[in-house]
Design a protein around this motif. Structure first.
Motif, PDB file in Angstrom:
ATOM      1  N   LYS A   2     -13.436   7.911 -11.875  1.00 29.39           N
ATOM      2  CA  LYS A   2     -12.671   6.958 -11.083  1.00 29.39           C
ATOM      3  C   LYS A   2     -13.448   5.663 -10.945  1.00 29.39           C
ATOM      4  O   LYS A   2     -14.644   5.674 -10.706  1.00 29.39           O
ATOM      5  N   ARG A   3     -12.754   4.584 -11.100  1.00 26.14           N
ATOM      6  CA  ARG A   3     -13.362   3.264 -10.941  1.00 26.14           C
ATOM      7  C   ARG A   3     -13.267   2.818  -9.484  1.00 26.14           C
ATOM      8  O   ARG A   3     -12.493   3.354  -8.719  1.00 26.14           O
ATOM      9  N   TYR A   4     -14.059   1.834  -9.139  1.00 27.61           N
ATOM     10  CA  TYR A   4     -14.052   1.229  -7.801  1.00 27.61           C
ATOM     11  C   TYR A   4     -14.276   2.265  -6.692  1.00 27.61           C
ATOM     12  O   TYR A   4     -13.560   2.295  -5.699  1.00 27.61           O
ATOM     13  N   GLY A  10     -14.006   2.431   1.133  1.00 32.76           N
ATOM     14  CA  GLY A  10     -13.773   1.467   2.201  1.00 32.76           C
ATOM     15  C   GLY A  10     -12.322   1.445   2.651  1.00 32.76           C
ATOM     16  O   GLY A  10     -12.028   1.364   3.851  1.00 32.76           O
ATOM     17  N   LEU A  11     -11.417   1.518   1.703  1.00 32.96           N
ATOM     18  CA  LEU A  11      -9.998   1.539   2.033  1.00 32.96           C
ATOM     19  C   LEU A  11      -9.623   2.834   2.749  1.00 32.96           C
ATOM     20  O   LEU A  11      -8.907   2.819   3.758  1.00 32.96           O
ATOM     21  N   LYS A  12     -10.122   3.946   2.241  1.00 32.08           N
ATOM     22  CA  LYS A  12      -9.813   5.247   2.842  1.00 32.08           C
ATOM     23  C   LYS A  12     -10.309   5.318   4.287  1.00 32.08           C
ATOM     24  O   LYS A  12      -9.613   5.822   5.170  1.00 32.08           O
ATOM     25  N   ALA A  13     -11.504   4.780   4.533  1.00 37.01           N
ATOM     26  CA  ALA A  13     -12.075   4.792   5.884  1.00 37.01           C
ATOM     27  C   ALA A  13     -11.201   4.022   6.874  1.00 37.01           C
ATOM     28  O   ALA A  13     -11.251   4.284   8.080  1.00 37.01           O
ATOM     29  N   ARG A  14     -10.414   3.095   6.371  1.00 35.40           N
ATOM     30  CA  ARG A  14      -9.544   2.298   7.245  1.00 35.40           C
ATOM     31  C   ARG A  14      -8.086   2.720   7.145  1.00 35.40           C
ATOM     32  O   ARG A  14      -7.190   2.049   7.653  1.00 35.40           O
ATOM     33  N   GLY A  15      -7.849   3.845   6.474  1.00 39.14           N
ATOM     34  CA  GLY A  15      -6.491   4.373   6.368  1.00 39.14           C
ATOM     35  C   GLY A  15      -5.570   3.545   5.496  1.00 39.14           C
ATOM     36  O   GLY A  15      -4.358   3.548   5.673  1.00 39.14           O
ATOM     37  N   ILE A  16      -6.149   2.832   4.529  1.00 40.42           N
ATOM     38  CA  ILE A  16      -5.348   1.986   3.629  1.00 40.42           C
ATOM     39  C   ILE A  16      -5.220   2.686   2.280  1.00 40.42           C
ATOM     40  O   ILE A  16      -6.220   2.928   1.605  1.00 40.42           O
ATOM     41  N   ASP A  17      -3.988   3.020   1.908  1.00 41.54           N
ATOM     42  CA  ASP A  17      -3.769   3.612   0.584  1.00 41.54           C
ATOM     43  C   ASP A  17      -3.270   2.528  -0.372  1.00 41.54           C
ATOM     44  O   ASP A  17      -3.068   1.373   0.019  1.00 41.54           O
ATOM     45  N   GLN A  18      -3.069   2.898  -1.625  1.00 45.73           N
ATOM     46  CA  GLN A  18      -2.668   1.908  -2.627  1.00 45.73           C
ATOM     47  C   GLN A  18      -1.284   1.326  -2.338  1.00 45.73           C
ATOM     48  O   GLN A  18      -1.038   0.150  -2.619  1.00 45.73           O
ATOM     49  N   ILE A  19      -0.417   2.117  -1.748  1.00 45.37           N
ATOM     50  CA  ILE A  19       0.928   1.632  -1.425  1.00 45.37           C
ATOM     51  C   ILE A  19       0.837   0.533  -0.364  1.00 45.37           C
ATOM     52  O   ILE A  19       1.424  -0.544  -0.505  1.00 45.37           O
ATOM     53  N   GLN A  49      -9.831 -11.187  -0.144  1.00 42.39           N
ATOM     54  CA  GLN A  49      -8.921 -10.698   0.893  1.00 42.39           C
ATOM     55  C   GLN A  49      -9.244  -9.247   1.241  1.00 42.39           C
ATOM     56  O   GLN A  49      -9.338  -8.890   2.413  1.00 42.39           O
ATOM     57  N   ILE A  50      -9.408  -8.431   0.218  1.00 42.93           N
ATOM     58  CA  ILE A  50      -9.684  -7.013   0.434  1.00 42.93           C
ATOM     59  C   ILE A  50     -11.025  -6.830   1.132  1.00 42.93           C
ATOM     60  O   ILE A  50     -11.151  -5.996   2.041  1.00 42.93           O
ATOM     61  N   MET A  51     -12.018  -7.605   0.738  1.00 44.27           N
ATOM     62  CA  MET A  51     -13.329  -7.526   1.390  1.00 44.27           C
ATOM     63  C   MET A  51     -13.183  -7.777   2.889  1.00 44.27           C
ATOM     64  O   MET A  51     -13.792  -7.092   3.707  1.00 44.27           O
ATOM     65  N   GLU A  52     -12.385  -8.758   3.238  1.00 45.55           N
ATOM     66  CA  GLU A  52     -12.162  -9.078   4.650  1.00 45.55           C
ATOM     67  C   GLU A  52     -11.461  -7.918   5.361  1.00 45.55           C
ATOM     68  O   GLU A  52     -11.853  -7.524   6.460  1.00 45.55           O
ATOM     69  N   TRP A  53     -10.446  -7.351   4.718  1.00 44.69           N
ATOM     70  CA  TRP A  53      -9.685  -6.262   5.330  1.00 44.69           C
ATOM     71  C   TRP A  53     -10.526  -5.015   5.559  1.00 44.69           C
ATOM     72  O   TRP A  53     -10.299  -4.280   6.519  1.00 44.69           O
ATOM     73  N   ILE A  54     -11.483  -4.756   4.679  1.00 45.24           N
ATOM     74  CA  ILE A  54     -12.310  -3.551   4.861  1.00 45.24           C
ATOM     75  C   ILE A  54     -13.612  -3.845   5.598  1.00 45.24           C
ATOM     76  O   ILE A  54     -14.443  -2.964   5.777  1.00 45.24           O
ATOM     77  N   ILE A  64     -18.704  -3.726  -4.126  1.00 45.64           N
ATOM     78  CA  ILE A  64     -17.339  -3.237  -3.941  1.00 45.64           C
ATOM     79  C   ILE A  64     -16.502  -3.439  -5.205  1.00 45.64           C
ATOM     80  O   ILE A  64     -15.661  -2.614  -5.545  1.00 45.64           O
ATOM     81  N   PHE A  65     -16.760  -4.528  -5.906  1.00 45.82           N
ATOM     82  CA  PHE A  65     -16.037  -4.844  -7.150  1.00 45.82           C
ATOM     83  C   PHE A  65     -17.036  -5.000  -8.298  1.00 45.82           C
ATOM     84  O   PHE A  65     -17.249  -6.110  -8.806  1.00 45.82           O
ATOM     85  N   PRO A  66     -17.659  -3.900  -8.745  1.00 46.98           N
ATOM     86  CA  PRO A  66     -18.613  -4.015  -9.858  1.00 46.98           C
ATOM     87  C   PRO A  66     -17.874  -4.339 -11.164  1.00 46.98           C
ATOM     88  O   PRO A  66     -16.659  -4.119 -11.260  1.00 46.98           O
ATOM     89  N   PRO A  67     -18.590  -4.862 -12.153  1.00 43.25           N
ATOM     90  CA  PRO A  67     -17.945  -5.167 -13.433  1.00 43.25           C
ATOM     91  C   PRO A  67     -17.211  -3.944 -13.985  1.00 43.25           C
ATOM     92  O   PRO A  67     -17.747  -2.832 -13.977  1.00 43.25           O
ATOM     93  N   GLU A  68     -15.986  -4.157 -14.399  1.00 45.30           N
ATOM     94  CA  GLU A  68     -15.120  -3.099 -14.943  1.00 45.30           C
ATOM     95  C   GLU A  68     -14.854  -1.976 -13.931  1.00 45.30           C
ATOM     96  O   GLU A  68     -14.335  -0.925 -14.304  1.00 45.30           O
ATOM     97  N   GLY A  69     -15.277  -2.168 -12.674  1.00 51.67           N
ATOM     98  CA  GLY A  69     -15.051  -1.160 -11.650  1.00 51.67           C
ATOM     99  C   GLY A  69     -15.993   0.028 -11.729  1.00 51.67           C
ATOM    100  O   GLY A  69     -15.804   1.034 -11.057  1.00 51.67           O
ATOM    101  N   ILE A  70     -17.036  -0.104 -12.544  1.00 51.32           N
ATOM    102  CA  ILE A  70     -17.958   1.013 -12.760  1.00 51.32           C
ATOM    103  C   ILE A  70     -19.264   0.746 -12.029  1.00 51.32           C
ATOM    104  O   ILE A  70     -19.946  -0.248 -12.281  1.00 51.32           O
ATOM    105  N   ASP A  71     -19.605   1.668 -11.110  1.00 54.15           N
ATOM    106  CA  ASP A  71     -20.853   1.542 -10.359  1.00 54.15           C
ATOM    107  C   ASP A  71     -22.044   1.761 -11.269  1.00 54.15           C
ATOM    108  O   ASP A  71     -21.991   2.564 -12.204  1.00 54.15           O
ATOM    109  N   LYS A  72     -23.116   1.048 -10.971  1.00 58.45           N
ATOM    110  CA  LYS A  72     -24.366   1.286 -11.689  1.00 58.45           C
ATOM    111  C   LYS A  72     -24.901   2.634 -11.229  1.00 58.45           C
ATOM    112  O   LYS A  72     -24.859   2.948 -10.041  1.00 58.45           O
TER     113      LYS A  72
END
Length: 92
Positions: A2-4, A10-19, A49-54, A64-72
């Motif tokens: 999974k990417r990102y 961060g989104l899950k911790a704040r109850g934010i899903d993709q929808i 925007q997302i950084m602010e929301w989380i 939070i947004f690594p290149p290609e969504g892949i963590d080092k």
């Protein structure tokens, strides 16, 4: 893989899903899904925007947004110390 990973956490911790994220961004669910899968990239505006929301500071954008969504991959501290000891000769 999974990417990102940290974005998802961060989104899950704040109850934010993709929808809900799609609604907040004014985008479709497929648009958001394609970003999470790495098919297309996020815009800089969306990322900030997302950084602010989380509640993440801008300095963490690269985490939070690594290149290609892949963590080092994280290097265990013991392995890092071993490498340092090999690189820096110890005087006797």
């Amino acid at each position: 893989m999974k990417r990102y990973k940290r974005l998802r956490e961060g989104l899950k911790a704040r109850g934010i899903d993709q929808i809900f994220l799609a609604q907040k961004l004014g985008r479709s669910i497929s648009y958001v899904s394609s970003r999470f899968r790495g098919v297309d990239g996020w815009t800089s505006r969306e990322m900030y925007q997302i950084m602010e929301w989380i509640g993440e500071p801008e300095e963490h954008l690269h985490v939070i947004f690594p290149p290609e969504g892949i963590d080092k991959p994280e290097v265990p501290k013991t392995a890092a110390k071993e490498v340092l000891y090999r690189l820096i000769p110890v005087e006797q």
